[in-house]
Design a protein around this motif. Structure first.
Motif, PDB file in Angstrom:
ATOM      1  N   LYS A 178       0.814  -1.218   0.000  1.00 33.43           N
ATOM      2  CA  LYS A 178       0.000   0.000   0.000  1.00 33.43           C
ATOM      3  C   LYS A 178       0.849   1.270   0.000  1.00 33.43           C
ATOM      4  O   LYS A 178       0.601   2.170  -0.794  1.00 33.43           O
ATOM      5  CB  LYS A 178      -0.923   0.007   1.233  1.00 33.43           C
ATOM      6  N   ALA A 179       1.807   1.350   0.892  1.00 31.44           N
ATOM      7  CA  ALA A 179       2.582   2.577   1.068  1.00 31.44           C
ATOM      8  C   ALA A 179       3.521   2.821  -0.102  1.00 31.44           C
ATOM      9  O   ALA A 179       3.975   1.888  -0.769  1.00 31.44           O
ATOM     10  CB  ALA A 179       3.379   2.505   2.367  1.00 31.44           C
ATOM     11  N   ALA A 180       3.825   4.086  -0.340  1.00 28.52           N
ATOM     12  CA  ALA A 180       4.786   4.449  -1.381  1.00 28.52           C
ATOM     13  C   ALA A 180       6.202   4.224  -0.869  1.00 28.52           C
ATOM     14  O   ALA A 180       6.526   4.543   0.278  1.00 28.52           O
ATOM     15  CB  ALA A 180       4.603   5.903  -1.784  1.00 28.52           C
ATOM     16  N   ASP A 181       7.038   3.652  -1.710  1.00 23.42           N
ATOM     17  CA  ASP A 181       8.450   3.454  -1.400  1.00 23.42           C
ATOM     18  C   ASP A 181       9.200   4.703  -1.867  1.00 23.42           C
ATOM     19  O   ASP A 181       9.292   4.971  -3.064  1.00 23.42           O
ATOM     20  CB  ASP A 181       8.964   2.211  -2.124  1.00 23.42           C
ATOM     21  N   LEU A 182       9.731   5.474  -0.933  1.00 22.67           N
ATOM     22  CA  LEU A 182      10.375   6.748  -1.257  1.00 22.67           C
ATOM     23  C   LEU A 182      11.900   6.644  -1.336  1.00 22.67           C
ATOM     24  O   LEU A 182      12.602   7.639  -1.210  1.00 22.67           O
ATOM     25  CB  LEU A 182       9.976   7.794  -0.217  1.00 22.67           C
ATOM     26  N   THR A 183      12.396   5.449  -1.568  1.00 24.39           N
ATOM     27  CA  THR A 183      13.851   5.243  -1.630  1.00 24.39           C
ATOM     28  C   THR A 183      14.492   6.112  -2.698  1.00 24.39           C
ATOM     29  O   THR A 183      15.481   6.824  -2.439  1.00 24.39           O
ATOM     30  CB  THR A 183      14.168   3.758  -1.912  1.00 24.39           C
ATOM     31  N   TYR A 184      13.963   6.070  -3.928  1.00 27.99           N
ATOM     32  CA  TYR A 184      14.561   6.841  -5.028  1.00 27.99           C
ATOM     33  C   TYR A 184      14.368   8.333  -4.796  1.00 27.99           C
ATOM     34  O   TYR A 184      15.233   9.156  -5.108  1.00 27.99           O
ATOM     35  CB  TYR A 184      13.928   6.434  -6.359  1.00 27.99           C
ATOM     36  N   TRP A 185      13.231   8.683  -4.243  1.00 27.47           N
ATOM     37  CA  TRP A 185      12.897  10.075  -3.966  1.00 27.47           C
ATOM     38  C   TRP A 185      13.864  10.659  -2.928  1.00 27.47           C
ATOM     39  O   TRP A 185      14.385  11.754  -3.099  1.00 27.47           O
ATOM     40  CB  TRP A 185      11.446  10.113  -3.492  1.00 27.47           C
ATOM     41  N   GLU A 186      14.115   9.903  -1.851  1.00 24.64           N
ATOM     42  CA  GLU A 186      15.048  10.369  -0.828  1.00 24.64           C
ATOM     43  C   GLU A 186      16.467  10.441  -1.384  1.00 24.64           C
ATOM     44  O   GLU A 186      17.234  11.361  -1.062  1.00 24.64           O
ATOM     45  CB  GLU A 186      15.013   9.438   0.389  1.00 24.64           C
ATOM     46  N   SER A 187      16.827   9.483  -2.210  1.00 25.31           N
ATOM     47  CA  SER A 187      18.162   9.491  -2.816  1.00 25.31           C
ATOM     48  C   SER A 187      18.363  10.736  -3.669  1.00 25.31           C
ATOM     49  O   SER A 187      19.441  11.354  -3.643  1.00 25.31           O
ATOM     50  CB  SER A 187      18.351   8.230  -3.664  1.00 25.31           C
ATOM     51  N   ALA A 188      17.323  11.127  -4.402  1.00 23.65           N
ATOM     52  CA  ALA A 188      17.402  12.337  -5.220  1.00 23.65           C
ATOM     53  C   ALA A 188      17.574  13.567  -4.340  1.00 23.65           C
ATOM     54  O   ALA A 188      18.372  14.471  -4.652  1.00 23.65           O
ATOM     55  CB  ALA A 188      16.144  12.464  -6.083  1.00 23.65           C
ATOM     56  N   ALA A 189      16.837  13.622  -3.219  1.00 20.82           N
ATOM     57  CA  ALA A 189      16.948  14.764  -2.308  1.00 20.82           C
ATOM     58  C   ALA A 189      18.362  14.882  -1.744  1.00 20.82           C
ATOM     59  O   ALA A 189      18.928  15.980  -1.646  1.00 20.82           O
ATOM     60  CB  ALA A 189      15.932  14.621  -1.179  1.00 20.82           C
ATOM     61  N   ARG A 190      18.945  13.762  -1.367  1.00 22.66           N
ATOM     62  CA  ARG A 190      20.293  13.776  -0.793  1.00 22.66           C
ATOM     63  C   ARG A 190      21.332  14.188  -1.846  1.00 22.66           C
ATOM     64  O   ARG A 190      22.311  14.870  -1.524  1.00 22.66           O
ATOM     65  CB  ARG A 190      20.640  12.417  -0.194  1.00 22.66           C
ATOM     66  N   MET A 191      21.107  13.794  -3.083  1.00 20.15           N
ATOM     67  CA  MET A 191      22.035  14.197  -4.137  1.00 20.15           C
ATOM     68  C   MET A 191      21.942  15.697  -4.389  1.00 20.15           C
ATOM     69  O   MET A 191      22.962  16.385  -4.565  1.00 20.15           O
ATOM     70  CB  MET A 191      21.759  13.427  -5.425  1.00 20.15           C
ATOM     71  N   ILE A 192      20.722  16.226  -4.388  1.00 24.80           N
ATOM     72  CA  ILE A 192      20.540  17.667  -4.571  1.00 24.80           C
ATOM     73  C   ILE A 192      21.267  18.434  -3.462  1.00 24.80           C
ATOM     74  O   ILE A 192      21.969  19.414  -3.706  1.00 24.80           O
ATOM     75  CB  ILE A 192      19.039  18.032  -4.580  1.00 24.80           C
ATOM     76  N   ALA A 193      21.092  17.966  -2.231  1.00 18.74           N
ATOM     77  CA  ALA A 193      21.743  18.628  -1.092  1.00 18.74           C
ATOM     78  C   ALA A 193      23.259  18.557  -1.185  1.00 18.74           C
ATOM     79  O   ALA A 193      23.962  19.523  -0.887  1.00 18.74           O
ATOM     80  CB  ALA A 193      21.268  17.989   0.207  1.00 18.74           C
ATOM     81  N   GLY A 194      23.766  17.416  -1.626  1.00 15.88           N
ATOM     82  CA  GLY A 194      25.212  17.215  -1.670  1.00 15.88           C
ATOM     83  C   GLY A 194      25.901  17.973  -2.782  1.00 15.88           C
ATOM     84  O   GLY A 194      27.089  18.306  -2.668  1.00 15.88           O
TER      85      GLY A 194
END
Length: 480
Positions: free
Chosen positions: A99-115
């Motif tokens: 049911k829940a959305a898997d945000l693994t790729y989404w979080e990875s993108a956020a961390r790359m943007i920050a880095g």
């Protein structure tokens, strides 16, 4: 020059950025992805996805102000506006699985943007995400960078098969942002991008949370209408009514309208079921059990409709399709797209294979490899790029892909129409009938053929929600 970067070169990112590049020639648009194979396809004459009109736009803009690249860090560094359009699949393990959305790729993108970022950025949620995901995005960015980020929600409302039309002439563009002056400045900057071709009254601005929830709500409402008319189709068959006539009468009510009242074998596509499941999970997390159960029922009716179709095929053909060849016309989730994700054809084919049928499948756009992988896959595996399941022996031995409808139906006992491709309306059904086993069955899961004409040829026809063929009415209780 405003520089835009889109992380994710999929069904949303690619077409959306292509249209922005077309309508905003003074802006530089880069679509980035870690998949070298996908980027290579975007830079070729055979794009990784099929949408009417997409290739022409990409060809016009590519190399001018539209670029596809695997150099993710470079384009993030240079960008003023970053769209995050990565996959947010349904979790298959752990808490919220199914049911829940898997945000693994989404979080990875956020961390790359920050880095990577060294200057202020506007970060735009384009992926379908749970409510309050923007707050999580903001925490990741602010805790890992000293750069100022403004987080906006800009959900997509594209329909497969009409994505380019939807982008060029949208019903609305929705932009959600916080109330602070800095965030509202970011809202105006994104609004200015769309204002190049979208009228001001069609660009709606809301809070972040309203924008995030609106996407889930829109798909839930659309799916609800499909399940409603499909539930009515079962009653129509039982009573001898015609679901098309019922839907037409209902749709004439201006309070209801006629769209999405077309009965069929069930809804599919990448978003509808996934978004409802996500909505159910969010409701459960907020302890809104009654609301969650309401939306669960939309999916239950969809599953029921697919099972009902399979049962009708099996019962009509003497209660078994074992070792019988069944031609499948259409495998994509809808016409004018090659996307097979959550296509009702997958469940129908798997149901027939469980009864030991021999399938011959034809679709104008879905690839042979994709069809066979889908048939052998477990639920939600299609949504995980890292999941590569080998084709099962069952699928290899009992399912083949044909090059056209005539080859698929040669010596078949029955035909199942599962996608509403227009070419299936114009086939030479007399030729098809002459080359089939008799009695020849045709099960129209999309209500696109002329039932009476086919019955005159000699077919035994089942069309969802329509009065049953005399053959089916007279079936023994055990079979019917």
């Amino acid at each position: 020059m405003v520089k835009i970067c889109c992380i994710g070169a999929g069904y949303v990112g690619g077409p959306t950025m292509a249209v922005i590049a077309l309508k905003c020639p003074e802006m530089q648009v880069a679509v980035v992805d870690i998949s070298a194979t996908r980027i290579k396809a975007w830079n070729s004459d055979r794009l990784p996805i099929y949408e009417p009109g997409l290739y022409e736009i990409v060809k016009e803009c590519r190399g001018r102000n539209l670029f596809f690249s695997t150099d993710v860090e470079k384009h993030i560094l240079d960008a003023d506006i970053i769209f995050v359009s990565v996959n947010t699949p349904t979790k298959v393990t752990g808490r919220g699985a199914g049911k829940a959305a898997d945000l693994t790729y989404w979080e990875s993108a956020a961390r790359m943007i920050a880095g990577v970022s060294k200057s202020d950025k506007i970060v735009v949620e384009k992926s379908t995400v749970p409510v309050k995901a923007a707050a999580t995005m903001e925490k990741i960015l602010t805790h890992n960078s000293k750069v100022n980020f403004r987080i906006l929600s800009n959900p997509e409302f594209l329909a497969e098969g009409t994505a380019i039309k939807d982008l060029l002439n949208p019903d609305r563009i929705l932009i959600g942002g916080k109330e602070s002056p800095e965030d509202q400045k970011a809202v105006r900057a994104l609004k200015d991008v769309y204002a190049h071709w979208v009228a001001d009254d069609k660009i709606l601005t809301t809070s972040l949370w309203s924008a995030e929830l609106a996407k889930l709500a829109a798909n839930a409402f659309l799916a609800q209408r499909i399940s409603s008319v499909n539930a009515m189709s079962a009653l129509c068959e039982a009573t001898g009514a015609d679901v098309s006539e019922v839907a037409h009468a209902v749709g004439k009510d201006t309070r209801i309208g006629c769209k999405f009242l077309h009965a069929g074998v069930g809804f599919g596509g990448a978003s509808l079921q996934k978004d409802i499941l996500n909505l159910v999970y969010i409701c459960e997390c907020y302890e809104l059990a009654e609301v969650a159960n309401y939306w669960k029922q939309v999916i239950k009716i969809n599953d029921y409709q697919k099972s009902r179709f399979v049962n009708r095929v099996v019962s009509s053909m003497f209660n078994t399709v074992s070792e019988k060849k069944v031609a499948v016309f259409g495998f994509a989730s809808k016409k004018d797209t090659g996307d097979t994700r959550e296509s009702p054809a997958i469940d129908v084919c798997q149901g027939l294979l469980r009864d030991n049928a021999i399938l011959s499948i034809y679709d104008p756009q879905a690839t042979d490899t994709q069809i066979l992988e889908d048939i052998s896959s477990r639920k939600f595996s299609w949504d995980h790029a890292t999941y590569l399941k080998p084709v099962s022996p069952m699928a290899v031995n009992k399912a083949v892909v044909a090059q056209d409808a005539y080859a698929a139906s040669l010596n078949a006992h029955g035909i199942c129409i599962l996608t509403d491709w227009e070419e299936f309306e114009c086939l030479d059904y007399q030729r098809i009938y002459d080359n089939m086993q008799k009695p020849a069955f045709l099960f129209d899961g999309r209500n696109i053929v002329d039932v009476e004409k086919l019955r005159q040829i000699g077919f035994i026809v089942y069309s969802i929600g329509k009065p049953l063929d005399v053959w089916m009415k007279n079936m023994p209780p055990l079979w019917a």
